[in-house]
Design a protein around this motif. Structure first.
Motif, PDB file in Angstrom:
ATOM      1  N   ALA A   1       0.820  -1.211   0.000  1.00 52.15           N
ATOM      2  CA  ALA A   1       0.000   0.000   0.000  1.00 52.15           C
ATOM      3  C   ALA A   1       0.855   1.263   0.000  1.00 52.15           C
ATOM      4  CB  ALA A   1      -0.933  -0.002   1.211  1.00 52.15           C
ATOM      5  N   ILE A   2       2.085   1.174   0.521  1.00 50.03           N
ATOM      6  CA  ILE A   2       2.973   2.343   0.512  1.00 50.03           C
ATOM      7  C   ILE A   2       3.156   2.841  -0.922  1.00 50.03           C
ATOM      8  CG2 ILE A   2       5.313   3.163   0.995  1.00 50.03           C
ATOM      9  CD1 ILE A   2       5.450   1.061   3.240  1.00 50.03           C
ATOM     10  N   LEU A   3       3.361   1.926  -1.840  1.00 50.99           N
ATOM     11  CA  LEU A   3       3.536   2.293  -3.245  1.00 50.99           C
ATOM     12  C   LEU A   3       2.212   2.661  -3.894  1.00 50.99           C
ATOM     13  CD1 LEU A   3       6.014  -0.571  -4.271  1.00 50.99           C
ATOM     14  CD2 LEU A   3       6.584   1.763  -3.593  1.00 50.99           C
ATOM     15  N   TRP A   4       1.165   1.913  -3.536  1.00 46.74           N
ATOM     16  CA  TRP A   4      -0.140   2.105  -4.170  1.00 46.74           C
ATOM     17  C   TRP A   4      -0.745   3.475  -3.842  1.00 46.74           C
ATOM     18  CZ3 TRP A   4      -1.552  -1.560  -7.589  1.00 46.74           C
ATOM     19  CH2 TRP A   4      -2.833  -1.484  -8.149  1.00 46.74           C
ATOM     20  N   LEU A   5      -0.446   3.991  -2.662  1.00 49.30           N
ATOM     21  CA  LEU A   5      -0.990   5.292  -2.253  1.00 49.30           C
ATOM     22  C   LEU A   5      -0.285   6.462  -2.951  1.00 49.30           C
ATOM     23  CD1 LEU A   5      -1.432   4.561   1.564  1.00 49.30           C
ATOM     24  CD2 LEU A   5      -3.271   4.949  -0.085  1.00 49.30           C
ATOM     25  N   ASN A   6       0.794   6.151  -3.673  1.00 46.49           N
ATOM     26  CA  ASN A   6       1.518   7.158  -4.473  1.00 46.49           C
ATOM     27  C   ASN A   6       1.870   8.406  -3.655  1.00 46.49           C
ATOM     28  OD1 ASN A   6       2.723   8.112  -6.821  1.00 46.49           O
ATOM     29  ND2 ASN A   6       0.872   9.198  -7.463  1.00 46.49           N
ATOM     30  N   PRO A   7       2.643   8.232  -2.583  1.00 42.39           N
ATOM     31  CA  PRO A   7       2.973   9.371  -1.711  1.00 42.39           C
ATOM     32  C   PRO A   7       4.102  10.216  -2.292  1.00 42.39           C
ATOM     33  CG  PRO A   7       4.088   7.420  -0.927  1.00 42.39           C
ATOM     34  CD  PRO A   7       3.268   6.980  -2.104  1.00 42.39           C
ATOM     35  N   PRO A   8       4.364  11.361  -1.691  1.00 41.21           N
ATOM     36  CA  PRO A   8       5.533  12.163  -2.099  1.00 41.21           C
ATOM     37  C   PRO A   8       6.807  11.547  -1.515  1.00 41.21           C
ATOM     38  CG  PRO A   8       4.368  13.241  -0.302  1.00 41.21           C
ATOM     39  CD  PRO A   8       3.547  12.042  -0.674  1.00 41.21           C
ATOM     40  N   PHE A   9       7.466  10.691  -2.285  1.00 40.94           N
ATOM     41  CA  PHE A   9       8.596   9.932  -1.767  1.00 40.94           C
ATOM     42  C   PHE A   9       9.757  10.826  -1.332  1.00 40.94           C
ATOM     43  CE2 PHE A   9       6.433   6.620  -4.274  1.00 40.94           C
ATOM     44  CZ  PHE A   9       6.363   5.629  -3.315  1.00 40.94           C
ATOM     45  N   GLY A  10       9.957  11.949  -2.008  1.00 41.52           N
ATOM     46  CA  GLY A  10      11.022  12.856  -1.605  1.00 41.52           C
ATOM     47  C   GLY A  10      10.794  13.403  -0.209  1.00 41.52           C
ATOM     48  N   GLU A  11       9.539  13.759   0.066  1.00 43.86           N
ATOM     49  CA  GLU A  11       9.212  14.279   1.406  1.00 43.86           C
ATOM     50  C   GLU A  11       9.370  13.200   2.463  1.00 43.86           C
ATOM     51  OE1 GLU A  11       5.270  16.051   3.706  1.00 43.86           O
ATOM     52  OE2 GLU A  11       5.465  16.303   1.528  1.00 43.86           O
ATOM     53  N   LEU A  12       8.943  11.981   2.143  1.00 44.28           N
ATOM     54  CA  LEU A  12       9.079  10.878   3.098  1.00 44.28           C
ATOM     55  C   LEU A  12      10.548  10.566   3.367  1.00 44.28           C
ATOM     56  CD1 LEU A  12       6.305   8.402   1.880  1.00 44.28           C
ATOM     57  CD2 LEU A  12       6.220   9.944   3.850  1.00 44.28           C
ATOM     58  N   ALA A  13      11.356  10.603   2.328  1.00 54.28           N
ATOM     59  CA  ALA A  13      12.796  10.358   2.508  1.00 54.28           C
ATOM     60  C   ALA A  13      13.405  11.425   3.405  1.00 54.28           C
ATOM     61  CB  ALA A  13      13.501  10.342   1.146  1.00 54.28           C
ATOM     62  N   GLY A  14      12.969  12.660   3.238  1.00 50.99           N
ATOM     63  CA  GLY A  14      13.455  13.734   4.100  1.00 50.99           C
ATOM     64  C   GLY A  14      13.100  13.497   5.558  1.00 50.99           C
ATOM     65  N   GLN A  15      11.879  12.996   5.820  1.00 49.60           N
ATOM     66  CA  GLN A  15      11.472  12.686   7.190  1.00 49.60           C
ATOM     67  C   GLN A  15      12.339  11.569   7.771  1.00 49.60           C
ATOM     68  OE1 GLN A  15       7.318  11.674   7.027  1.00 49.60           O
ATOM     69  NE2 GLN A  15       6.703  13.688   6.250  1.00 49.60           N
ATOM     70  N   ALA A  16      12.546  10.516   6.963  1.00 48.48           N
ATOM     71  CA  ALA A  16      13.324   9.369   7.443  1.00 48.48           C
ATOM     72  C   ALA A  16      14.765   9.741   7.736  1.00 48.48           C
ATOM     73  CB  ALA A  16      13.272   8.236   6.413  1.00 48.48           C
ATOM     74  N   LEU A  17      15.300  10.701   6.991  1.00 44.29           N
ATOM     75  CA  LEU A  17      16.694  11.110   7.174  1.00 44.29           C
ATOM     76  C   LEU A  17      16.842  12.256   8.167  1.00 44.29           C
ATOM     77  CD1 LEU A  17      17.841  10.950   3.433  1.00 44.29           C
ATOM     78  CD2 LEU A  17      18.333   9.294   5.252  1.00 44.29           C
ATOM     79  N   THR A  18      15.731  12.641   8.790  1.00 41.24           N
ATOM     80  CA  THR A  18      15.762  13.709   9.802  1.00 41.24           C
ATOM     81  C   THR A  18      15.237  13.154  11.122  1.00 41.24           C
ATOM     82  OG1 THR A  18      15.289  15.324   8.052  1.00 41.24           O
ATOM     83  CG2 THR A  18      15.063  16.073  10.331  1.00 41.24           C
ATOM     84  N   PRO A  19      16.086  12.518  11.904  1.00 39.19           N
ATOM     85  CA  PRO A  19      15.651  11.911  13.169  1.00 39.19           C
ATOM     86  C   PRO A  19      15.412  12.961  14.252  1.00 39.19           C
ATOM     87  CG  PRO A  19      18.003  11.628  12.912  1.00 39.19           C
ATOM     88  CD  PRO A  19      17.521  12.293  11.650  1.00 39.19           C
ATOM     89  N   ALA A  20      14.360  13.730  14.082  1.00 40.03           N
ATOM     90  CA  ALA A  20      14.038  14.808  15.015  1.00 40.03           C
ATOM     91  C   ALA A  20      12.543  15.046  14.973  1.00 40.03           C
ATOM     92  CB  ALA A  20      14.791  16.092  14.632  1.00 40.03           C
ATOM     93  N   PRO A  21      11.961  15.579  16.042  1.00 38.81           N
ATOM     94  CA  PRO A  21      10.514  15.836  16.051  1.00 38.81           C
ATOM     95  C   PRO A  21      10.149  16.955  15.090  1.00 38.81           C
ATOM     96  CG  PRO A  21      11.538  16.736  18.029  1.00 38.81           C
ATOM     97  CD  PRO A  21      12.586  15.922  17.328  1.00 38.81           C
ATOM     98  N   PRO A  22       9.028  16.816  14.374  1.00 39.39           N
ATOM     99  CA  PRO A  22       8.582  17.893  13.492  1.00 39.39           C
ATOM    100  C   PRO A  22       8.031  19.056  14.303  1.00 39.39           C
ATOM    101  CG  PRO A  22       6.950  16.159  13.559  1.00 39.39           C
ATOM    102  CD  PRO A  22       8.131  15.662  14.347  1.00 39.39           C
ATOM    103  N   GLU A  23       7.714  20.117  13.623  1.00 37.62           N
ATOM    104  CA  GLU A  23       7.161  21.300  14.284  1.00 37.62           C
ATOM    105  C   GLU A  23       5.872  20.921  15.018  1.00 37.62           C
ATOM    106  OE1 GLU A  23       5.696  25.859  13.173  1.00 37.62           O
ATOM    107  OE2 GLU A  23       6.560  24.542  11.635  1.00 37.62           O
ATOM    108  N   GLY A  24       5.754  21.372  16.253  1.00 36.89           N
ATOM    109  CA  GLY A  24       4.579  21.057  17.061  1.00 36.89           C
ATOM    110  C   GLY A  24       4.792  19.916  18.037  1.00 36.89           C
ATOM    111  N   GLU A  25       5.868  19.147  17.856  1.00 40.45           N
ATOM    112  CA  GLU A  25       6.202  18.062  18.776  1.00 40.45           C
ATOM    113  C   GLU A  25       7.474  18.427  19.534  1.00 40.45           C
ATOM    114  OE1 GLU A  25       4.410  15.580  19.492  1.00 40.45           O
ATOM    115  OE2 GLU A  25       3.005  15.359  17.809  1.00 40.45           O
TER     116      GLU A  25
END
Length: 409
Positions: free
Chosen positions: A154-178
């Motif tokens: 389903a990860i592929l089937w949902l056609n997500p923004p892979f560049g954005e997801l890769a950025g999240q995975a390579l940034t081991p830190a809480p996002p804004e608001g956390e």
């Protein structure tokens, strides 16, 4: 063919260890709140459980005895009893959560309240453990749990923004608001779910049930290096699909129904049916693992006959411990405590007792009296020590972070 079928022990252990009800929800909640910022935790957890499961499997294959039995003999009854108490209590909490998880999966299929299913699930669980062969159980539920792969697809089937997801995975830190304390709370919970103590005890005792010898070291390692990474991949499916579906909407996940929803969004009713089947198989498999592990630990400490290789009448005390553990788990659930919340507490307390489990394994795996020339080499010892430091850090930080963040709230 025999080696191929033997992999199912690793599959069952990995699915039951990585993808139980608590990890399903905690991975989904982490994905919804932090995106893929905890991906590194899954990687660290997979490597860690592989390191120690390989040691446990090697000890069993060479000595023909389970790890817990050797811990008592090698380190004495006082150290072993501390290990026993800590691991048994965490295993009992896990068992209650898994029975609750099976009941929640059945609730999704039937709309019947999960508490109605709890006694029935416990009865079927006990009958299966009493009457069905070990190999049959591991192959049915280990392989059925593979339907969870639908979420990875389903990860592929949902056609997500892979560049954005890769950025999240390579940034081991809480996002804004956390914040950092909450980020580390979820990191410890996810790490503990990967290295829950009962996993290595079940894997080691299962090797005895499968009659491993030194000739089966290859089978043991295939189980470890195929089964556990597979479990990590399936857990990543929940983390990633939650990050894709819920994180952009700033919607948190705290129920099983929400956790399986991405499969329905990707593949409709068929996807939803497959993922619920996978959740049922994974949680029932984990319930079997934890039930048997409770009996394994107690019987091996006291030197009783144990295991499903023996007829029930030949290991009556072992089966009595299993039955009593199931009854205690049901009693806990009938207080109406939320199985998901129960598992979240279990993961934190599991983190606290991790050093009691893994330090003795490292000691035994270096004992030439048991392993001869199959003791740990420098590489295995280096990884073992590194992970021992990590589990000790997690143990020290778990309770303060739980209090500080209000269970990640």
């Amino acid at each position: 063919m025999k080696k191929f079928l033997g992999i199912t022990l690793g599959i069952l252990t990995a699915i039951g260890g990585f993808v139980d009800i608590g990890d399903i929800v905690s991975s989904s909640e982490a994905g919804s709140r932090f995106g893929l910022a905890h991906t590194w935790v899954l990687v660290v957890g997979v490597i860690g459980i592989c390191v120690y499961a390989e040691m446990a499997g090697r000890v069993t294959a060479v000595s023909n005895r389970p790890v817990f039995d050797l811990i008592r003999e090698r380190l004495g009854p006082r150290v072993a009893v501390a290990n026993l108490i800590g691991s048994y209590l965490v295993t009992l909490l896990t068992l209650a959560a898994e029975i609750g998880g099976v009941a929640l999966a059945l609730q999704l299929l039937s709309d019947v309240p999960y508490l109605v299913w709890v006694p029935l699930v416990a009865l079927v669980l006990w009958l299966a453990l009493w009457r069905v062969r070990f190999e049959t159980l591991e192959r049915i539920f280990g392989l059925a749990g593979l339907t969870l792969v639908v979420l990875v697809i389903a990860i592929l089937w949902l056609n997500p923004p892979f560049g954005e997801l890769a950025g999240q995975a390579l940034t081991p830190a809480p996002p804004e608001g956390e914040n950092w304390p909450t980020y580390w709370f979820f990191a410890i919970a996810l790490f503990a779910s990967a290295m829950t103590p009962y996993e290595v005890f079940f894997f080691s005792s299962g090797g005895v049930e499968e009659r491993w010898t030194a000739k089966d070291l290859v089978v043991s390692r295939i189980n470890v290096f195929v089964g556990f990474p597979l479990g990590g991949l399936l857990a990543f499916g929940f983390l990633a699909t939650s990050a894709i579906v819920f994180h952009p909407l700033d919607v948190g996940v705290d129920t099983l129904g929400q956790a399986v929803l991405p499969a329905g969004l990707a593949f409709g009713k068929v996807g939803l049916a497959l993922i619920i089947l996978g959740v049922f198989a994974a949680t029932f498999g984990a319930a079997m693992e934890t039930s048997l592990s409770s009996g394994y630990a107690v019987a091996q400490y006291f030197g009783w006959s144990w295991g499903k290789l023996l007829r029930p009448r030949q290991a009556i005390r072992f089966h009595t411990v299993v039955l009593v553990s199931i009854l205690l788990a049901v009693a806990a659930l009938l207080t109406t405590i939320d199985p998901v919340q129960l598992t979240e507490y279990m993961l934190i307390f599991s983190a606290v007792v991790l050093p009691l489990t893994y330090l003795p394994i490292l000691v035994v795996a270096n004992d030439r009296g048991y392993l001869g020339d199959k003791v740990n080499g420098p590489f295995a010892n280096t990884l073992g020590v590194v992970y021992l430091v990590i589990v000790m850090a997690a143990a020290v930080a778990a309770i303060p972070l739980m209090v500080m963040t209000g269970m990640g709230g």
